[in-house]
Design a protein around this motif. Structure first.
Motif, mmCIF file in Angstrom:
data_model
loop_
_atom_site.group_PDB
_atom_site.id
_atom_site.type_symbol
_atom_site.label_atom_id
_atom_site.label_comp_id
_atom_site.label_asym_id
_atom_site.label_seq_id
_atom_site.Cartn_x
_atom_site.Cartn_y
_atom_site.Cartn_z
ATOM 1 N N GLN A 39 0.664 -1.330 0.028
ATOM 2 C CA GLN A 39 -0.074 -0.053 -0.006
ATOM 3 C C GLN A 39 0.785 1.273 -0.008
ATOM 4 N N GLY A 40 0.132 2.366 -0.317
ATOM 5 C CA GLY A 40 0.920 3.846 -0.286
ATOM 6 C C GLY A 40 1.983 3.813 1.100
ATOM 7 N N GLU A 85 6.532 4.904 4.395
ATOM 8 C CA GLU A 85 7.357 4.516 5.687
ATOM 9 C C GLU A 85 8.898 4.273 5.089
ATOM 10 N N LEU A 86 9.103 3.635 3.933
ATOM 11 C CA LEU A 86 10.197 3.373 3.357
ATOM 12 C C LEU A 86 11.249 4.765 2.749
ATOM 13 N N VAL A 87 10.588 5.712 2.043
ATOM 14 C CA VAL A 87 11.180 6.618 1.520
ATOM 15 C C VAL A 87 11.545 7.752 2.971
ATOM 16 N N PHE A 88 10.585 7.937 3.642
ATOM 17 C CA PHE A 88 10.884 8.790 4.799
ATOM 18 C C PHE A 88 11.793 8.399 5.873
ATOM 19 N N GLY A 89 11.658 7.192 5.850
ATOM 20 C CA GLY A 89 12.891 6.468 6.816
ATOM 21 C C GLY A 89 14.091 6.713 6.081
ATOM 22 N N LEU A 90 14.393 6.613 4.950
ATOM 23 C CA LEU A 90 15.472 6.458 4.146
ATOM 24 C C LEU A 90 15.950 8.058 3.990
ATOM 25 N N GLY A 91 14.955 9.069 4.308
ATOM 26 C CA GLY A 91 15.472 10.448 4.354
ATOM 27 C C GLY A 91 15.476 10.961 2.883
ATOM 28 N N ILE A 92 14.734 10.336 1.963
ATOM 29 C CA ILE A 92 14.574 10.847 0.603
ATOM 30 C C ILE A 92 13.454 11.709 0.816
ATOM 31 N N THR A 93 13.720 13.221 0.106
ATOM 32 C CA THR A 93 12.716 14.289 0.225
ATOM 33 C C THR A 93 12.289 14.767 -0.980
ATOM 34 N N GLN A 120 11.256 10.051 -4.532
ATOM 35 C CA GLN A 120 10.230 9.334 -3.698
ATOM 36 C C GLN A 120 9.330 8.671 -4.450
ATOM 37 N N LYS A 121 8.843 9.081 -5.742
ATOM 38 C CA LYS A 121 7.983 8.417 -6.250
ATOM 39 C C LYS A 121 8.806 7.170 -6.877
ATOM 40 N N LYS A 122 10.030 7.528 -7.537
ATOM 41 C CA LYS A 122 10.962 6.452 -8.059
ATOM 42 C C LYS A 122 11.179 5.129 -7.234
ATOM 43 N N MET A 123 11.497 5.644 -5.934
ATOM 44 C CA MET A 123 11.720 4.617 -4.918
ATOM 45 C C MET A 123 10.525 3.544 -4.626
ATOM 46 N N ILE A 124 9.398 4.325 -4.398
ATOM 47 C CA ILE A 124 8.392 3.500 -3.997
ATOM 48 C C ILE A 124 7.885 2.628 -5.207
ATOM 49 N N GLN A 125 8.202 2.968 -6.263
ATOM 50 C CA GLN A 125 7.922 2.280 -7.346
ATOM 51 C C GLN A 125 8.660 0.968 -7.629
ATOM 52 N N ASP A 155 18.591 8.525 -10.470
ATOM 53 C CA ASP A 155 17.644 7.263 -10.801
ATOM 54 C C ASP A 155 18.324 6.362 -9.684
ATOM 55 N N PHE A 156 17.498 5.248 -9.322
ATOM 56 C CA PHE A 156 17.908 4.107 -8.269
ATOM 57 C C PHE A 156 17.888 3.049 -9.312
#
Lengths: 289, 390
Positions: free
Chosen positions: B156-157, B162-170, B175-180, B209-210
């Motif tokens: 889920q969203g 939780e992942l991107v904020f935890g990794l400090g991606i602002t 953020q969108k790339k990492m969540i995907q 890019d990731f």
């Protein structure tokens, strides 16, 4: 007294007419297990081993009042069978089959929990209450009645442990093989609690293995909740360090799951830990005399 | 079952998980052709073995010219790579992966694995990529972000947040790339019955890019039947030939470096037998579980495999028959003495189903080097004594 099952427990067999299901259902009935029927889809209405066969668990439960199911279906169908049992109101499913995919068991276990059904296994020898009811594949004759409860991840170590307890002049209330798969049903904690509450059980044998952290959790639980003496053996002190690929498994549990870690945790929880399974019988004698 | 990095990356690409471009090579010539096809000015030559720690062991090297690609491929192909995960004997490198270089600005860690306690998959991430992640977890556990995903509801969203904020991606785009990235990885974990996926490092490039710079994947053996495409990726050269031969006969065998060969039914009792031998001052030469369907033929095969090991000075057969019938094991031992030259003492402890019949069979056969034992302790003691020549 005993835990979970006794001579009055009504049992059905899922995978009743298959070769494994037939052989072991017969052995269980010879031991005295009250098998009231079985399920094989497409064979409903027939009779097998003198008992009725049903197409679905729902029909079997409605017709026989069974509360426990022994699952012998092939690995690819285990998840489905367990979910069917849970949905039909079965209270305990004992899953003997080896090799069920982990993903299937994950879904099946979640479904069982949601429906309030307990599970034992998969990939386990089952459960036996001495002289009353055997639901599984263990050789029944070694489990003489007595006052020791037994919980084991390993099948053959269940037999070894029970045999030694009996050879020292003691006996077994109930023995449960919980299996060592990644997803299992009842585990040490719940069973320790049941044995603690069972007036007939006076001591508990707990047999574990390397890997995972169930034994560590059990140690914490014993320290806080169990007043009866516990004897433990952890298999795999001399096992070679596994050749691994990744690290994720070790991080997740926060422990490498070595035998030593587990033995230390149990020892500091007041458990009598033996270094060889050959010492289980003697240790029981010591804690009970 | 485990697969190679280049195979894991093929699966990643199929699911849209971004990776650098790369091509597998079996020879230095192929490596050079691949580097030319990829183009660019920097390439990475990576040994393909089923173990981590390849970089530290000298199996991953950077090439700045086509000539260097050839030199490095020539050096790495055929080398025996020893890492902390291969064991001291190391692994022979038979393939190298030629990959384009990347502009790395940050190294992260990402994995998906079953959390046995939560009974669901868990995604783990860390800003400390490229490091030994077990050390990170032990010393700075707060740097490991854990997000459990219940398969009943899926990714889920909020899992992504939780992942991107935890990794400090602002940065929003990042953020969108990492969540995907994480959501696709979870999807491929579930759809392929994976046991474990680990990406270390997962890099952020100068372009924002990731990319999965590495990829380790293991699968649930019990589910391979429904994934013929994955099963086709099996590399049998990564498996021990004796272990493989044993598995074809339903035996589970692992070689060790001691002197007492062991043949036992059930993994737990097999480990318990090794522990007992050790406790009594001996050393086990192997782990061997004959399984639940042991018969004369499989027992004979077990003897053959155990006796291939020249260090074996005695064999301890320890069977507690439940499904396994002791009389079949006894016949198997007799069969084995006819088929294989059993030139060491064999200590036999048979208990459980049909044990009296088995004892009778062995007694009547009257073979010199068969010593019977009454229980586990007795058997282990006799085996240790026999191995010492007592």
């Amino acid at each position: 007294m005993s835990i979970l099952i006794n001579k009055d427990t009504k049992v059905i067999v899922q995978g009743f007419t298959g070769s494994e299901g037939t052989f072991h259902a017969e052995q269980c009935m010879a031991y005295g297990t009250n098998i009231v029927g079985g399920v094989t889809p497409g064979k409903g209405g027939q009779e097998h081993l003198g008992k009725p066969v049903f197409n679905t668990v729902k029909e079997a439960v409605a017709s026989t009042g069974a509360t426990v199911s022994m699952v012998f279906v092939p690995p690819a169908f285990v998840g489905d069978a367990v979910m069917e049992a849970a949905s039909a109101g079965i209270e305990l499913a004992v899953i003997i089959t080896e090799g069920a995919p982990v993903k299937d068991m994950q879904a099946a276990k979640a479904c069982a929990v949601k429906n309030g059904m307990m599970t034992i296994g998969p990939n386990c020898p089952g459960i036996i209450t001495a002289d009353e009811c055997k639901i599984g594949i263990m050789p029944g004759n070694i489990f003489k009645k007595g006052n020791v409860g037994l919980i084991s991840k390993s099948g053959t170590l269940t037999y070894e442990g029970a045999n030694q307890v009996v050879n020292e002049g003691y006996g077994i209330t109930t023995a449960v093989g919980i299996g060592g798969d990644p997803i299992i049903g009842l585990s040490y904690k719940q069973l320790l609690k049941m044995f603690q509450e069972d007036p007939e059980t006076e001591a508990i044998v707990m047999i574990g293995e390397i890997g995972g952290d169930l034994e560590i959790q059990a140690a914490k639980f014993i320290e806080e909740n169990i007043t009866k003496p516990v004897v433990a053996f952890i298999a795999g002190q001399t096992a070679p360090k596994g050749k691994r690929m990744g690290h994720a498994g070790a991080i997740i549990s926060g422990t490498a799951g070595t035998a030593k870690e587990k033995m230390d945790a149990l020892e500091s929880a007041g458990v009598k830990v033996v270094v060889s399974p050959a010492e289980i019988g003697k240790a029981i004698k010591e804690v009970l005399s | 079952m485990n697969i190679h990095e280049y195979q894991a990356k093929q699966i990643f690409q199929k699911y849209g998980v971004p990776t650098p471009r790369g091509i597998i090579a079996n020879t230095p010539d192929e490596a050079v052709a691949n580097a030319k096809e990829l183009g660019g000015k920097i390439w990475v030559v990576k040994a393909q073995i089923h173990a981590g720690g390849r970089g530290l062991g000298g199996g991953v090297k950077l090439a700045k010219s086509i000539d260097e690609v050839r030199e490095l491929a020539d050096e790495i192909l055929g080398m025996t790579l020893v890492t902390h995960q291969t064991g001291p004997e190391g692994k022979l490198v038979q393939k190298v992966y030629i990959e384009e270089g990347a502009n790395i600005v940050d190294e992260l860690y990402l994995s998906v694995v079953l959390d046995r306690a939560a009974e669901m998959p868990i995604i783990m991430a860390s800003t400390e990529g490229g490091m030994d992640i077990e050390t990170v977890a032990a010393k700075t556990p707060e740097k490991i972000i854990k997000v459990a995903v219940d398969p009943a509801y899926g990714f889920q969203g909020f899992h992504g947040r939780e992942l991107v904020f935890g990794l400090g991606i602002t940065d929003k785009a990042e953020q969108k790339k990492m969540i995907q990235f994480a959501s696709k990885l979870y999807k491929l974990y579930m759809e392929n019955d994976a046991e474990m996926i680990e990406i270390n490092p997962l890099i952020k490039t100068a372009e924002g890019d990731f990319l999965a710079l590495d990829g380790k994947m293991g699968f649930d053996d019990s589910a391979l039947g429904r994934h013929p495409d994955i099963e086709a990726m099996r590399d049998i050269s990564e498996e021990d030939p004796d272990e493989r031969e044993a598995s074809q006969y339903g035996l589970s065998y692992i070689a060790l470096d001691g002197e007492i060969g062991c043949m036992v039914n059930g993994a737990g009792l097999a480990m318990g037998t090794m522990d007992t031998i050790n406790y009594m001052g001996g050393t086990p030469a192997n782990f061997l579980d004959v399984g639940g369907t042991a018969n004369a033929q499989t027992v004979a095969k077990g003897f053959e495999i155990i006796l291939k090991n020249p260090n074996v000075k005695a064999i301890f057969v320890n069977i507690f028959g439940g499904i396994v019938r002791c009389d079949r094991i006894a016949n198997g031992i007799l069969e084995a003495t006819k088929l294989v030259d059993v030139n060491v003492p064999v200590i036999v402890r048979l208990d459980g189903t049909n044990a009296p019949e088995a004892a009778e069979i062995l007694k009547n056969a009257n073979i010199d080097n068969i010593i019977t034992a009454t229980d586990l302790g007795d058997g282990a003691a006799k085996a240790v004594a026999a191995a010492k020549g007592e």
